[in-house]
Design a protein around this motif. Structure first.
Motif, PDB file in Angstrom:
ATOM      1  N   GLY A 138      38.220  56.277 -23.301  1.00  0.00           N
ATOM      2  CA  GLY A 138      39.222  56.803 -22.390  1.00  0.00           C
ATOM      3  C   GLY A 138      39.544  55.890 -21.216  1.00  0.00           C
ATOM      4  N   VAL A 139      38.888  54.721 -21.147  1.00  0.00           N
ATOM      5  CA  VAL A 139      39.122  53.769 -20.055  1.00  0.00           C
ATOM      6  C   VAL A 139      39.920  52.586 -20.593  1.00  0.00           C
ATOM      7  CG1 VAL A 139      38.014  52.226 -18.384  1.00  0.00           C
ATOM      8  CG2 VAL A 139      36.968  54.436 -18.935  1.00  0.00           C
ATOM      9  N   THR A 140      40.869  52.099 -19.783  1.00  0.00           N
ATOM     10  CA  THR A 140      41.641  50.922 -20.165  1.00  0.00           C
ATOM     11  C   THR A 140      41.300  49.789 -19.206  1.00  0.00           C
ATOM     12  OG1 THR A 140      43.405  52.310 -21.039  1.00  0.00           O
ATOM     13  CG2 THR A 140      43.955  50.016 -20.605  1.00  0.00           C
ATOM     14  N   VAL A 141      40.844  48.675 -19.788  1.00  0.00           N
ATOM     15  CA  VAL A 141      40.371  47.525 -19.028  1.00  0.00           C
ATOM     16  C   VAL A 141      41.326  46.352 -19.248  1.00  0.00           C
ATOM     17  CG1 VAL A 141      38.455  45.890 -18.725  1.00  0.00           C
ATOM     18  CG2 VAL A 141      37.976  48.287 -19.304  1.00  0.00           C
ATOM     19  N   GLY A 142      41.629  45.641 -18.175  1.00  0.00           N
ATOM     20  CA  GLY A 142      42.434  44.428 -18.260  1.00  0.00           C
ATOM     21  C   GLY A 142      41.570  43.215 -17.983  1.00  0.00           C
ATOM     22  N   VAL A 143      41.871  42.126 -18.665  1.00  0.00           N
ATOM     23  CA  VAL A 143      41.160  40.862 -18.461  1.00  0.00           C
ATOM     24  C   VAL A 143      42.195  39.787 -18.189  1.00  0.00           C
ATOM     25  CG1 VAL A 143      39.627  39.135 -19.474  1.00  0.00           C
ATOM     26  CG2 VAL A 143      39.292  41.559 -20.022  1.00  0.00           C
ATOM     27  N   ILE A 144      42.070  39.115 -17.055  1.00  0.00           N
ATOM     28  CA  ILE A 144      42.972  38.011 -16.713  1.00  0.00           C
ATOM     29  C   ILE A 144      42.207  36.710 -16.891  1.00  0.00           C
ATOM     30  CG2 ILE A 144      44.365  36.907 -14.929  1.00  0.00           C
ATOM     31  CD1 ILE A 144      44.576  39.654 -13.558  1.00  0.00           C
ATOM     32  N   ASN A 166      39.807  50.652 -24.210  1.00  0.00           N
ATOM     33  CA  ASN A 166      41.026  49.933 -24.587  1.00  0.00           C
ATOM     34  C   ASN A 166      41.040  48.677 -23.726  1.00  0.00           C
ATOM     35  OD1 ASN A 166      42.050  52.107 -26.212  1.00  0.00           O
ATOM     36  ND2 ASN A 166      42.518  53.150 -24.304  1.00  0.00           N
ATOM     37  N   VAL A 167      41.241  47.513 -24.329  1.00  0.00           N
ATOM     38  CA  VAL A 167      41.216  46.268 -23.569  1.00  0.00           C
ATOM     39  C   VAL A 167      42.498  45.480 -23.811  1.00  0.00           C
ATOM     40  CG1 VAL A 167      40.029  44.059 -23.209  1.00  0.00           C
ATOM     41  CG2 VAL A 167      38.697  46.141 -23.583  1.00  0.00           C
ATOM     42  N   TYR A 168      43.129  45.084 -22.700  1.00  0.00           N
ATOM     43  CA  TYR A 168      44.292  44.208 -22.722  1.00  0.00           C
ATOM     44  C   TYR A 168      43.903  42.920 -22.018  1.00  0.00           C
ATOM     45  CZ  TYR A 168      47.108  48.251 -23.983  1.00  0.00           C
ATOM     46  OH  TYR A 168      47.628  49.357 -24.625  1.00  0.00           O
ATOM     47  N   GLN A 169      44.058  41.798 -22.711  1.00  0.00           N
ATOM     48  CA  GLN A 169      43.739  40.503 -22.114  1.00  0.00           C
ATOM     49  C   GLN A 169      45.019  39.696 -21.993  1.00  0.00           C
ATOM     50  OE1 GLN A 169      42.401  37.031 -24.056  1.00  0.00           O
ATOM     51  NE2 GLN A 169      42.942  36.343 -22.019  1.00  0.00           N
ATOM     52  N   THR A 170      45.174  38.995 -20.870  1.00  0.00           N
ATOM     53  CA  THR A 170      46.340  38.156 -20.645  1.00  0.00           C
ATOM     54  C   THR A 170      45.923  36.944 -19.833  1.00  0.00           C
ATOM     55  OG1 THR A 170      48.669  38.173 -20.008  1.00  0.00           O
ATOM     56  CG2 THR A 170      47.124  39.272 -18.504  1.00  0.00           C
ATOM     57  N   ASN A 187      39.295  42.640 -14.786  1.00  0.00           N
ATOM     58  CA  ASN A 187      38.404  41.510 -14.564  1.00  0.00           C
ATOM     59  C   ASN A 187      39.256  40.254 -14.405  1.00  0.00           C
ATOM     60  OD1 ASN A 187      35.564  40.172 -14.904  1.00  0.00           O
ATOM     61  ND2 ASN A 187      36.989  38.989 -16.151  1.00  0.00           N
ATOM     62  N   HIS A 188      38.991  39.500 -13.344  1.00  0.00           N
ATOM     63  CA  HIS A 188      39.659  38.219 -13.144  1.00  0.00           C
ATOM     64  C   HIS A 188      38.594  37.214 -12.745  1.00  0.00           C
ATOM     65  CE1 HIS A 188      42.433  35.438 -10.647  1.00  0.00           C
ATOM     66  NE2 HIS A 188      42.406  35.071 -11.898  1.00  0.00           N
ATOM     67  N   SER A 189      38.223  36.359 -13.677  1.00  0.00           N
ATOM     68  CA  SER A 189      37.247  35.308 -13.377  1.00  0.00           C
ATOM     69  C   SER A 189      38.014  34.159 -12.755  1.00  0.00           C
ATOM     70  CB  SER A 189      36.572  34.837 -14.659  1.00  0.00           C
ATOM     71  OG  SER A 189      35.910  35.902 -15.284  1.00  0.00           O
ATOM     72  N   ALA A 190      37.642  33.790 -11.560  1.00  0.00           N
ATOM     73  CA  ALA A 190      38.344  32.695 -10.877  1.00  0.00           C
ATOM     74  C   ALA A 190      37.322  31.714 -10.338  1.00  0.00           C
ATOM     75  CB  ALA A 190      39.207  33.227  -9.748  1.00  0.00           C
ATOM     76  N   ASN A 191      37.538  30.457 -10.603  1.00  0.00           N
ATOM     77  CA  ASN A 191      36.667  29.396 -10.093  1.00  0.00           C
ATOM     78  C   ASN A 191      37.528  28.520  -9.207  1.00  0.00           C
ATOM     79  OD1 ASN A 191      34.775  27.484  -9.580  1.00  0.00           O
ATOM     80  ND2 ASN A 191      34.739  26.632 -11.646  1.00  0.00           N
TER      81      ASN A 191
END
Length: 166
Positions: A57-63, A127-131, A155-159
């Motif tokens: 039931g959770v929708t996760v985004g990945v940048i 549910n996972v959407y990656q962009t 989630n946004h991994s930034a270095n």
């Protein structure tokens, strides 16, 4: 990789080594992310007293930062449902780097046994959407894009090599 990319990587203090492989596709390893993060277990049978959250039931985004898409044939992602790549910033997801694959696996991955250890993502039923996002200035619009897909966790991994804090 072209010469400029190799030179940039060689001058990046976080790069441990650069190897040359011919006709060999490298497979991401959870043991690598395990040693880097110090995480020794993810969702064991005792997780949350045996009634752990699964992400249903959770929708996760990945940048991902201009690098590409998760590798859908990777053992933890192969056959996963509710996992989708969104074209953004002109990136079509033809590249499948380790980082995108491992981050998505840590979130969504199905149970696998690798190198003597069982692994499972922290939210395998989410549910996972990656962009991807090419430029820092596009991060807010990328977050809005993922929010339009119903993502309540992003989630946004930034270095960033900067002395600025936030």
């Amino acid at each position: 990789a072209d010469k400029n990319s190799i030179n940039r990587s060689a001058n990046d203090e976080s790069v441990v080594s650069i190897d040359y492989f011919v006709d060999k596709e490298l497979e991401p390893s959870l043991a690598t992310s395990n040693s880097l993060t110090g995480v020794t277990a993810v969702q064991s049978s005792a997780y949350n007293s045996g009634s752990g959250y699964t992400g249903a039931g959770v929708t996760v985004g990945v940048i991902e930062a201009a690098s590409g898409k998760y590798k859908s044939t990777y053992s933890m992602l192969n056959g996963c449902s509710n996992l989708q790549f969104i074209v953004n910033d002109g990136i079509t997801g033809n590249d499948t780097p380790w980082h995108a694959t491992l981050v998505t696996s840590i979130i969504k991955g199905k149970s696998v046994y690798e190198d003597g250890v069982y692994y499972r993502g922290v939210a395998p039923d989410a549910n996972v959407y990656q962009t991807c996002c090419n430029y820092l200035s596009n991060v807010p619009s990328t977050i809005q894009l993922l929010a339009s897909y119903g993502c309540s966790v992003i989630n946004h991994s930034a270095n960033l090599k900067t002395s600025l804090s936030y």
